[in-house]
Design an enzyme around this catalytic site. Structure first.
Site, mmCIF file in Angstrom:
data_model
loop_
_atom_site.group_PDB
_atom_site.id
_atom_site.type_symbol
_atom_site.label_atom_id
_atom_site.label_comp_id
_atom_site.label_asym_id
_atom_site.label_seq_id
_atom_site.Cartn_x
_atom_site.Cartn_y
_atom_site.Cartn_z
ATOM 1 N N GLY A 77 37.816 41.655 47.504
ATOM 2 C CA GLY A 77 38.097 43.041 47.137
ATOM 3 C C GLY A 77 38.101 44.003 48.308
ATOM 4 N N HIS A 126 30.492 32.794 40.578
ATOM 5 C CA HIS A 126 31.186 33.818 41.363
ATOM 6 C C HIS A 126 30.145 34.660 42.101
ATOM 7 C CE1 HIS A 126 33.566 37.292 42.445
ATOM 8 N NE2 HIS A 126 34.628 36.528 42.286
ATOM 9 N N LYS A 157 38.288 39.629 36.117
ATOM 10 C CA LYS A 157 36.979 40.291 36.136
ATOM 11 C C LYS A 157 36.853 41.208 34.912
ATOM 12 C CE LYS A 157 37.013 39.768 41.095
ATOM 13 N NZ LYS A 157 36.545 40.207 42.404
ATOM 14 N N GLU A 177 35.071 31.442 48.500
ATOM 15 C CA GLU A 177 35.332 32.878 48.530
ATOM 16 C C GLU A 177 34.328 33.568 49.453
ATOM 17 O OE1 GLU A 177 37.572 34.178 44.740
ATOM 18 O OE2 GLU A 177 35.434 34.259 44.324
ATOM 19 N N SER A 223 40.929 38.624 48.683
ATOM 20 C CA SER A 223 42.090 39.430 49.098
ATOM 21 C C SER A 223 43.371 38.616 49.283
ATOM 22 C CB SER A 223 41.760 40.243 50.358
ATOM 23 O OG SER A 223 40.662 41.111 50.105
ATOM 24 N N GLU A 236 29.883 37.714 42.559
ATOM 25 C CA GLU A 236 29.437 38.910 41.828
ATOM 26 C C GLU A 236 28.345 38.536 40.832
ATOM 27 O OE1 GLU A 236 33.370 40.072 40.618
ATOM 28 O OE2 GLU A 236 33.823 40.532 42.707
ATOM 29 N N ASN A 255 41.634 35.937 38.378
ATOM 30 C CA ASN A 255 40.314 36.353 37.918
ATOM 31 C C ASN A 255 40.399 37.839 37.578
ATOM 32 O OD1 ASN A 255 37.636 36.895 37.497
ATOM 33 N ND2 ASN A 255 36.984 36.552 39.620
HETATM 34 P P1 PGA Z 1 40.015 39.684 45.290
HETATM 35 O O1 PGA Z 1 38.918 38.914 44.413
HETATM 36 O O2 PGA Z 1 41.270 38.857 45.223
HETATM 37 O O3 PGA Z 1 40.173 41.028 44.607
HETATM 38 O O4 PGA Z 1 39.483 39.799 46.668
HETATM 39 C C1 PGA Z 1 38.813 37.514 44.465
HETATM 40 C C2 PGA Z 1 37.703 37.065 43.558
HETATM 41 O O5 PGA Z 1 36.661 37.726 43.504
HETATM 42 O O6 PGA Z 1 37.819 36.037 42.858
#
Ligand code: PGA
Length: 253
Positions: free
Chosen positions: A175, A97, A11, A169, A215, A99, A9
């Site tokens: 993150g 997601h 982003k 998630e 992560s 976000e 991803n």
């Molecule tokens: P991350 O993000 O691996 O940076 O924690 C995962 C995601 O948001 O899909």
């Protein structure tokens, strides 16, 4: 056999030419995968065509959009529909997601409509779910995730539910460098599968790939992916690094 998937991803990261180099380098590793192992790159909309041509002729590598709109078409300036994604030959879309839920106020109900549009256009949704830290601390994560699944997905019939990919998630792990332990991931994935089994039966539930996200990196991927109900990962930060993401792909094997 259920698919094992490493999904990148990106982003809102990388310039176009950086995206090209990243894909060239990862694909240049020529990591051998079995039929049931798959790599998905969820890239920004303007890069979908480029990314699609890079993975053309590469078995087991495919491209996803990171979102689509909850209406089929019309006066929604700046938005992208499921049909548009399908019309350029992209077969996957990430939906829900955290976000997008947080910054763009996506509700379970809106996501139900996005899911319908994705499926009716022949796209495979990668549906994200997961709880915030306060919910985990109150030990309410199981019922919270169950509600997300029920409100956005349970109107589907078993034929369509079996087409979905789920990404669990936990928001506190995205993150943050704070990964869920493999036990925490396995417990939730098992719970998610049991929620599907209760409504659709074990046979259908066992076909659904459930990815872990939050992560994931080159070091922890193998232990996470080795859990019986963890069928791969949805990876943000580490998917932008050639060495890290290559290790994550290798952890599928
Ligand atoms: P991350 O993000 O691996 O940076 O924690 C995962 C995601 O948001 O899909």
């Amino acid at each position: 056999m259920r698919k094992k998937i490493a999904a990148a991803n990106w982003k809102m990261n990388l310039r176009y030419e950086q995206g090209e180099v990243l894909l060239d380098r990862i694909l240049g590793q020529h990591i051998d995968l079995a039929n049931h192992q798959q790599v998905v790159f969820a890239v920004p909309f303007p890069y979908l065509g480029m990314a699609k041509s890079k993975v053309a002729n590469r078995n087991n590598y495919t491209i996803a959009a990171q979102n689509c709109h909850d209406k089929a078409s019309g006066a929604y300036t700046g938005e992208v529909s499921a049909e548009m994604i399908q019309s350029i030959g992209v077969g996957y879309v990430v939906l829900g997601h955290s976000e997008r839920r947080e910054y763009f106020h996506e509700t379970n109900e809106m996501l139900a409509s996005k899911i319908d549009l994705a499926i009716s256009n022949g796209l495979t949704p990668i549906f994200c779910c997961g709880e915030a830290l306060s919910i985990r601390e109150a030990d309410k994560q199981n019922s919270f995730v169950e509600t997300q699944l029920k409100e956005s997905l349970f109107h589907l019939d078993s034929e369509n539910i079996a087409k979905l990919i789920i990404a669990y998630e936990p928001i506190w792990a995205i993150g943050t460098g704070k990964t869920a332990t493999s036990t925490q991931a396995q417990d939730m994935h098992k719970h998610i599968r049991s929620v599907f089994a209760a409504k659709y039966g074990h046979e259908v539930a066992n076909q659904i790939s459930i990815l872990y996200g939050g992560s994931v990196n080159g070091k922890n991927a193998e232990e996470l992916f080795n859990q019986p109900d963890v069928d791969g990962g949805l990876v943000g930060g580490a998917s932008l690094k050639v060495d890290e993401f290559s290790l994550i792909i290798k952890a599928l094997r």
